[in-house]
Enzyme design. Sequence first.
Site: not given
Ligand code: 13P
Length: 250
Positions: A12, A14, A96, A98, A166, A172, A211
């Site tokens: 992803n 983002k 997601h 976010e 997640e 992150g 992560s």
């Molecule tokens: P990270 O791998 O950067 O922690 O992000 C995970 C994520 O949100 C994938 O959709």
Amino acid sequence: MTPNIKPLIAGNWKMNGTSEQLPEIKVIAAGVSAATYDALICTPFTLIDRAARLCADTALHIGAEDCHANSSGAHTGDVSAPMIKDAGAHHIIVGHSERRTDHGETDQGVHEKAQAVQDADMTAIICIGETRQEREDGRANTVATSQIKGSIPPQSTATNTVIAYEPIWAIGTGLVPSNEDIASIHAHIRNELISLLGEEGAAMRILYGGSLKPGNAEEILAIQNVDGGLIGGASLKSADFLAICNAVKS
Ligand code: 13P
């Protein structure tokens, strides 16, 4: 891993990536193999068409990170599932954390988007996961159950739907739940999927995200009911993403 489920290693990107990053897609496409896992990179809308062209005739699939619940109409600035499919993608991430946080997306809204993806004959990657507070309060399973019931359309199948667990506090941050906690919540999600969807729920992929890196991929991907990963930061570098792909045990 789950017996008889082919893992999916998904990136992803983002809100990252311009044409300068397209060579990374090319390197990933050249390095993945469809033999033991499926590979996918979800890019910003602006890169889908070019990335999909770069991946033609390779084992790498291209996906999107969101879509509108309607197929067309007066929704300035939004992009629909059929438009994304037309650009060359086959998967769309919906719900997601976010987007749930930044745009106030609800389970009902995620349900409608997932249905739009399925109606376009594409695969929805439906994201769920608890906050740090919810985990500390011992509510991780309860939150997963209510997100599953609220976000997953009844016609979902193992082909048109993937679940991504997640934990928000692991995204992150470099923090990762213990292997026991991952095994426990993935088993809980599997049971909920089976009670909701029967055999389709038993065969549905459940990805872990948060992560996931080359250094922890092998042990996490070996956990029962972890059928692949959804990877943020480490999917931006071809070497890291390919290292995670190579951590899938055949
Ligand atoms: P990270 O791998 O950067 O922690 O992000 C995970 C994520 O949100 C994938 O959709």
